[in-house]
Design a protein around this motif. Structure first.
Motif, PDB file in Angstrom:
ATOM      1  N   GLY A 750      -5.887   5.532   3.348  1.00 30.36           N
ATOM      2  CA  GLY A 750      -6.090   5.342   1.821  1.00 30.36           C
ATOM      3  C   GLY A 750      -5.060   6.453   0.796  1.00 30.36           C
ATOM      4  O   GLY A 750      -4.053   6.566   1.468  1.00 30.36           O
ATOM      5  N   SER A 751      -5.434   6.667  -0.105  1.00 24.89           N
ATOM      6  CA  SER A 751      -4.373   7.171  -1.076  1.00 24.89           C
ATOM      7  C   SER A 751      -4.969   8.872  -1.317  1.00 24.89           C
ATOM      8  O   SER A 751      -6.042   9.313  -0.774  1.00 24.89           O
ATOM      9  CB  SER A 751      -4.566   6.711  -2.402  1.00 24.89           C
ATOM     10  OG  SER A 751      -5.701   6.978  -3.173  1.00 24.89           O
ATOM     11  N   LEU A 752      -3.794   9.406  -1.682  1.00 22.31           N
ATOM     12  CA  LEU A 752      -3.945  10.681  -1.774  1.00 22.31           C
ATOM     13  C   LEU A 752      -5.098  11.325  -2.835  1.00 22.31           C
ATOM     14  O   LEU A 752      -5.851  12.164  -2.812  1.00 22.31           O
ATOM     15  CB  LEU A 752      -2.713  11.833  -2.158  1.00 22.31           C
ATOM     16  CG  LEU A 752      -2.979  12.979  -2.575  1.00 22.31           C
ATOM     17  CD1 LEU A 752      -3.254  13.899  -1.350  1.00 22.31           C
ATOM     18  CD2 LEU A 752      -1.380  13.725  -2.943  1.00 22.31           C
ATOM     19  N   ASP A 753      -5.031  10.408  -3.775  1.00 24.82           N
ATOM     20  CA  ASP A 753      -6.220  10.444  -5.098  1.00 24.82           C
ATOM     21  C   ASP A 753      -7.423  10.474  -4.423  1.00 24.82           C
ATOM     22  O   ASP A 753      -8.291  11.098  -5.092  1.00 24.82           O
ATOM     23  CB  ASP A 753      -5.487   9.455  -5.867  1.00 24.82           C
ATOM     24  CG  ASP A 753      -6.400   9.280  -7.175  1.00 24.82           C
ATOM     25  OD1 ASP A 753      -6.077  10.238  -8.179  1.00 24.82           O
ATOM     26  OD2 ASP A 753      -7.537   8.665  -7.328  1.00 24.82           O
ATOM     27  N   LEU A 809       0.226   7.292  -0.288  1.00 24.39           N
ATOM     28  CA  LEU A 809      -0.790   6.754   0.909  1.00 24.39           C
ATOM     29  C   LEU A 809      -0.603   7.522   2.115  1.00 24.39           C
ATOM     30  O   LEU A 809       0.400   8.121   2.431  1.00 24.39           O
ATOM     31  CB  LEU A 809      -0.399   5.339   0.994  1.00 24.39           C
ATOM     32  CG  LEU A 809      -0.380   4.459  -0.136  1.00 24.39           C
ATOM     33  CD1 LEU A 809      -0.103   3.084   0.288  1.00 24.39           C
ATOM     34  CD2 LEU A 809      -1.714   4.618  -0.901  1.00 24.39           C
ATOM     35  N   LEU A 810      -1.761   7.657   2.902  1.00 31.85           N
ATOM     36  CA  LEU A 810      -1.843   8.519   4.036  1.00 31.85           C
ATOM     37  C   LEU A 810      -1.989   7.482   5.208  1.00 31.85           C
ATOM     38  O   LEU A 810      -3.045   6.825   5.228  1.00 31.85           O
ATOM     39  CB  LEU A 810      -2.941   9.549   4.051  1.00 31.85           C
ATOM     40  CG  LEU A 810      -2.804  10.305   2.745  1.00 31.85           C
ATOM     41  CD1 LEU A 810      -3.860  11.485   2.688  1.00 31.85           C
ATOM     42  CD2 LEU A 810      -1.547  11.221   2.675  1.00 31.85           C
ATOM     43  N   ASP A 811      -1.529   7.875   6.569  1.00 26.30           N
ATOM     44  CA  ASP A 811      -1.645   7.152   7.622  1.00 26.30           C
ATOM     45  C   ASP A 811      -2.562   7.687   8.503  1.00 26.30           C
ATOM     46  O   ASP A 811      -3.561   8.698   8.024  1.00 26.30           O
ATOM     47  CB  ASP A 811      -0.232   6.719   8.430  1.00 26.30           C
ATOM     48  CG  ASP A 811       0.279   8.042   8.875  1.00 26.30           C
ATOM     49  OD1 ASP A 811      -0.168   9.033   8.881  1.00 26.30           O
ATOM     50  OD2 ASP A 811       1.485   8.216   9.235  1.00 26.30           O
ATOM     51  N   ALA A 816       2.142  11.214   4.851  1.00 20.69           N
ATOM     52  CA  ALA A 816       2.091  10.938   3.562  1.00 20.69           C
ATOM     53  C   ALA A 816       3.332   9.941   3.365  1.00 20.69           C
ATOM     54  O   ALA A 816       4.349  10.066   3.869  1.00 20.69           O
ATOM     55  CB  ALA A 816       2.246  11.913   2.440  1.00 20.69           C
ATOM     56  N   HIS A 817       3.087   8.773   2.701  1.00 15.79           N
ATOM     57  CA  HIS A 817       4.010   7.712   2.392  1.00 15.79           C
ATOM     58  C   HIS A 817       4.066   7.430   0.891  1.00 15.79           C
ATOM     59  O   HIS A 817       3.161   6.880   0.542  1.00 15.79           O
ATOM     60  CB  HIS A 817       3.745   6.645   3.303  1.00 15.79           C
ATOM     61  CG  HIS A 817       3.767   6.632   4.795  1.00 15.79           C
ATOM     62  ND1 HIS A 817       4.559   6.213   5.434  1.00 15.79           N
ATOM     63  CD2 HIS A 817       2.786   7.209   5.479  1.00 15.79           C
ATOM     64  CE1 HIS A 817       4.251   6.528   6.873  1.00 15.79           C
ATOM     65  NE2 HIS A 817       3.173   7.180   6.917  1.00 15.79           N
ATOM     66  N   VAL A 818       5.070   7.347   0.118  1.00 11.32           N
ATOM     67  CA  VAL A 818       5.262   7.340  -1.207  1.00 11.32           C
ATOM     68  C   VAL A 818       5.282   5.838  -1.339  1.00 11.32           C
ATOM     69  O   VAL A 818       6.069   4.974  -0.610  1.00 11.32           O
ATOM     70  CB  VAL A 818       6.601   7.799  -1.923  1.00 11.32           C
ATOM     71  CG1 VAL A 818       6.592   7.547  -3.112  1.00 11.32           C
ATOM     72  CG2 VAL A 818       6.350   9.370  -1.618  1.00 11.32           C
TER      73      VAL A 818
END
Length: 973
Positions: A750-753, A809-811, A816-818
């Motif tokens: 999912g997302s870092l948020d 986003l995180l794998d 992390a992937h922007v």
């Protein structure tokens, strides 16, 4: 005869001697009067030759010699300086000049007063050094010089005043260290050096003060462990030592060594360890303050022996033992590091308890259901912990409660209607939790409420009219919920309202005209709702400082009276449907105050707003016709460009394929949604892999431009920290409507948020743990590396323009992937497109809180704007607070909040979950976090030219990681 003559002669000599010495006192006092400021000499009008000396104001004479033995001029507001002639009052026993405005220095001649027993010059403006000559006043019992401007160090000669009973040098500018000779004052009962600039340790000689009852050393720079010598002063009853640099643990036998203590305050130091098990042996303890330390551990059940306690405490686990403290009135354990669940026994504490604060700790668990047993509570603070569960309904029994603060926890459930029973409640802070349901109308019964803040929760439903009828309300904060319906007309009854914060809800309808009756209003936040229609007539709000109407559906013209709001500091009208001319007068002359971005039908205004010129109606009609023709032509060109832009993608996919892969775009496959579209999880049958599909909402203005920007940005770039665009779909759906979608690789974590704010996401999507300090560093480095690639190493520089936690986003391994390049700009092409973008409401927007301040003034996108967003992201990652948190407002931002705490109070502002993330014993967490946050501040400076380059930021983060973790993480483009 000869003998008689000698006797007469002797009597005459004695008489003459008496006349001479009486005159000496008279002249000394007249000299003192001459040094008093002119406007206050009238107070000493009796000091003249018409009155007998002993009848002068403040003068007391001895019975035998009629010499001045006492001079009491306290509280007469006398100014000027103290005359050296005071040293001629050789019979003086008591001198009191306190409570005046004397300046200058204390004359050395005071040392001639060898009969002096009491000297009080406190509460003046005396400066210079404490005279060493005071050591000659060997009969002194009381020496009071507190609350002046005395400086330099304490004279070691004062150690000769062995008869001193009370010494008070507090509230001066004394510095240096305490002389060892202070230990010679073995008759002292009270000693006060509080609020100075004294440093070092407490001399060991203090152990000889076996009569000492009160010791005040607070507010200095003393350091070291708890002064060992104090353990030997068993007579101590009052010990005040807060706000110093003391550290370390207390001795286990503390309570046995100081059994007579009644008051002990140790707050705002660096004490740690557990509360000594012998503390319960101090049976008369009345006040105990350990707030703002690092105390941890537990206190045994025997702590309940403190039956007379009515002070403040510094531990958590002793609460159950305090149930026998029947006189307990005030309990403050705030701002430490106490953890564990809140014990249910807290509800069984003293019925006399009126102040209870456990704020700013690491406390978890629920508030006990029977908390209503504490019927005398007037203030109850549990904010900034990790509490969960609901608010107990029994809180409604605390009829004397004036303040209830549980904000910034993880509490849930509905807000109990029983809070309406608290008719004396003045402050209710429930914000930054996950409360749900509706606002209870019974809150309107809290008729003395001043401050009501319930923002940043999950509340829904209407705003009760009853709340709008609380006449005393000063602050009403309900922002960042899901409240719906209209803003009640009764809002106009809030005559004392200063702050109204309703931003980021689902409120709709027109803003009521009655809002203009809130004449005390200074801050009004209505942004992020669905309000429509014109802004009503609120010209009566002449004292307003901040107005935010952005991101609504408001229309009509901009009221020109805003220009005359003399106190206005911020006016945000962005992203609405306003039309017509923007005023150029008054406050509208300052582009740093006014934001009107995203209103396509506005014109005029000052040049900095970069709006189109206002033109005649006929010309406007011509432009409309031409625009329609150009739009039709452009639509055809976009279809051709889409085909060309997507030519490099290898996988071809249709609308039907995506519909099947997402189970008909089912809500069960929904991952998230953004400004221009919705993201679904999908299984592509041809590739046999899970992907993320972003379906564009083409009904949203700017969606097509977003689609093209994302394709253009991602088609030729590859980096391990950028989300990979696999393919796209430009087609029509089964109803014949245009369809656009982008297909990305799927990020399972999912997302870092989601990781930074887990309480705000659904339970099924909530991470099972929090991010560690090292993981956050790694993610920050990943994001910095991605931005550095975009800014410097691409074929053409690219500005992302919308960096925020939800777009990171995180794998599987939390790399992390922007993502989300819908607002990205290829900078070399920007100049060619700038004129078009100025006429388009789909120009660079970004996200409030993350967008660089220059974007709000219409500046062109740049890599410096990305650096600002990265700085804010970095601060949020390590403080756990969004830039839009309700705590921030006005000039107080996440940036200022962080800067003000560095470096000494860094642990007070960081995300508490970091401190529980398995750091090794002795890890320098404060130093590490300070370096990271300082880097974040460098990135989000106000001026673009002062911000770091992303390459520098990435290098510094890598350096910090290697310094504190001795580890490297492979990074490649």
């Amino acid at each position: 005869m000869r003998l008689l003559f000698l006797l007469l002669n002797a009597l005459m000599l004695l008489k003459a001697y008496g006349i001479i010495t009486d005159e000496t006192d008279r002249q000394a006092l007249l000299e003192m009067k001459s040094r008093v400021s002119e406007e206050r000499k009238v107070v000493l009008s009796s000091w003249n030759n018409s009155f007998p000396l002993c009848n002068w104001k403040g003068v007391t004479c001895g019975r035998k010699h009629k010499r001045v033995t006492s001079l009491d001029l306290r509280g007469l507001q006398l100014g000027g300086v103290i005359s050296p002639s005071i040293g001629n009052l050789s019979f003086l026993i008591s001198l009191n000049l306190s409570g005046n405005s004397f300046g200058g220095t204390i004359p050395q001649e005071v040392g001639k007063l060898y009969r002096l027993e009491r000297l009080d010059m406190s509460l003046n403006f005396l400066g210079g050094r404490i005279p060493t000559s005071l050591s000659n006043c060997s009969r002194l019992l009381y020496l009071y010089l507190y609350s002046n401007h005395l400086g330099e160090s304490v004279p070691l000669e004062l150690g000769s005043l062995k008869k001193l009973v009370s010494l008070n040098f507090g509230r001066n500018n004394l510095e240096g260290t305490l002389p060892a000779s202070i230990g010679n004052l073995t008759s002292l009962v009270y000693l006060n050096f509080g609020i100075n600039d004294i440093q070092g340790g407490i001399p060991d000689g203090i152990a000889r003060m076996t009569q000492l009852v009160g010791l005040e050393i607070s507010g200095n720079n003393f350091s070291g462990v708890f002064p060992p010598a104090i353990y030997n002063v068993s007579s101590l009853e009052l010990l005040y030592m807060f706000s110093n640099g003391f550290w370390g643990d207390l001795r286990p036998d503390f309570g046995n060594l100081l059994p007579n203590l009644k008051a002990l305050t140790m707050g705002d130091n660096h004490f740690s360890g557990a509360i000594p098990t012998t503390l319960p042996n101090i049976s008369n303890l009345q006040e105990f303050g350990t707030e703002s330390n690092n105390f941890t551990g537990s206190i045994p059940p025997s702590f309940g022996k403190l039956r007379n306690l009515h002070g403040s405490f510094g531990d958590l686990e002793f609460l159950g033992a305090l149930t026998n403290c029947t006189q307990l009135q005030v309990l403050d354990v705030g701002d430490n590091k106490f953890g564990g669940d809140l014990p249910t026994s807290i509800a069984n504490m003293s019925k006399n308890l009126n102040y209870l604060s456990l704020q700013k700790n690491l406390i978890s668990g629920n508030i006990p259901h029977d908390i209503g047993n504490l019927i005398s509570l007037q203030s109850f603070g549990l904010n900034e912990n990790m509490l969960t569960g609901p608010l107990p309904t029994s809180l409604g029994k605390l009829l004397g409660l004036g303040e209830l603060s549980v904000h910034s926890n993880r509490m849930s459930g509905e807000i109990p209607s029983s809070l309406g029973n608290l008719t004396l409640l003045q402050r209710l802070y429930l914000f930054n939790n996950i409360f749900e349901g509706t606002l209870p109308p019974s809150l309107g019964d809290c008729v003395h409420m001043l401050d009501l803040r319930i923002g940043y929760n999950k509340l829904n439903g209407d705003i009760p009219k009853s709340i709008m009828q609380i006449p005393t309300l000063v602050t009403l904060g309900l922002s960042n919920n899901s409240l719906s319906g209209s803003l009640p007309n009764d809002v106009g009854k809030l005559q004392n309202l200063v702050v109204l914060s309703l931003g980021n809800n689902k409120l709709s309808g027109q803003i009521p005209q009655t809002l203009g009756k809130c004449l005390s209003m200074e801050q009004l936040y209505l942004q992020g709702n669905d309000f429509d229609g014109d802004i009503p007539n609120i010209k009566g709000l002449v004292g307003v400082k901040r107005l935010d109407f952005s991101n609504n559906n408001l229309s009509g013209g901009i009221p020109e009276y805003f220009a005359n709001f003399s106190s206005l500091e911020y006016l945000n009208l962005s992203f609405n449907n306003f039309e017509g001319r923007v005023p150029e007068e008054g406050k509208f002359q300052n582009a740093t105050i006014v934001s009107v971005f995203g209103n396509k039908n506005l014109c005029g205004g000052i040049r900095e707003l970069q709006l189109k010129l206002c033109i005649a109606l006929l010309l406007l009609l011509i432009i409309v016709v031409v625009s329609l023709w150009l739009r039709k032509r452009k639509k055809k060109q976009i279809n051709n460009q889409t085909s060309s832009s997507l030519g490099d993608f290898h996988v071809k996919i249709s609308y039907g394929d995506l519909r099947d892969a997402t189970n008909g775009f089912s809500s069960s496959n929904l991952i998230g949604s953004g400004s221009f579209g919705t993201v679904f999880k999908a299984l592509l049958p041809t590739e046999k892999n899970v992907v993320a599909v972003k379906v564009l909402n083409l009904q949203r203005h700017g969606a097509m431009k977003s689609f093209m920007a994302e394709c253009e940005s991602l088609k030729d770039i590859r980096h391990r920290n950028l989300v990979k665009l696999l393919t796209s779909c430009s087609s029509i759906d089964f109803q014949g409507n245009e369809f656009r979608a982008l297909v990305y690789e799927f990020m399972p974590n999912g997302s870092l948020d989601m990781w930074l704010h887990p309480v705000e996401v659904e339970e099924i999507r909530r991470p099972s743990r929090t991010l560690t300090l090292l993981e956050r560093l790694n993610i920050a480095i990943d994001v910095a590396s991605a931005l550095d690639y975009l800014h410097v190493h691409c074929h053409e520089p690219i500005a992302h323009c919308d960096l925020k936690p939800s777009n990171v986003l995180l794998d599987d391994d939390l790399t992390a992937h922007v993502s989300d390049f819908g607002l990205a700009r290829i900078l070399l092409k920007f100049d060619q497109e700038s004129f078009f973008n100025q006429l388009s409401s789909a120009g660079v927007r970004g996200t409030i809180g993350y967008a660089a301040p220059e974007y709000g003034m219409g500046r062109q996108p740049s890599i410096h704007g990305d650096v600002y967003s990265f700085g804010i992201l970095l601060l949020e990652m390590f403080t756990g607070k969004r830039p839009t948190n309700e705590l921030f407002g006005g000039n107080f931002t996440l940036h200022n909040y962080t800067k003000s705490a560095l470096p000494e109070k860094v642990l007070d502002i960081v995300d508490v979950s970091i401190l529980h993330s398995g750091l090794r014993v002795g890890f320098p967490v404060s130093e590490c976090l300070t370096m990271v946050l300082e880097l974040g501040l460098k990135c989000c400076g106000e001026s673009p030219i002062n911000r770091l380059a992303m390459s520098e930021a990435a290098k510094e983060l890598i350096s910090i990681r290697e310094r504190f973790f001795q580890t490297r993480r492979t990074a490649r483009r």
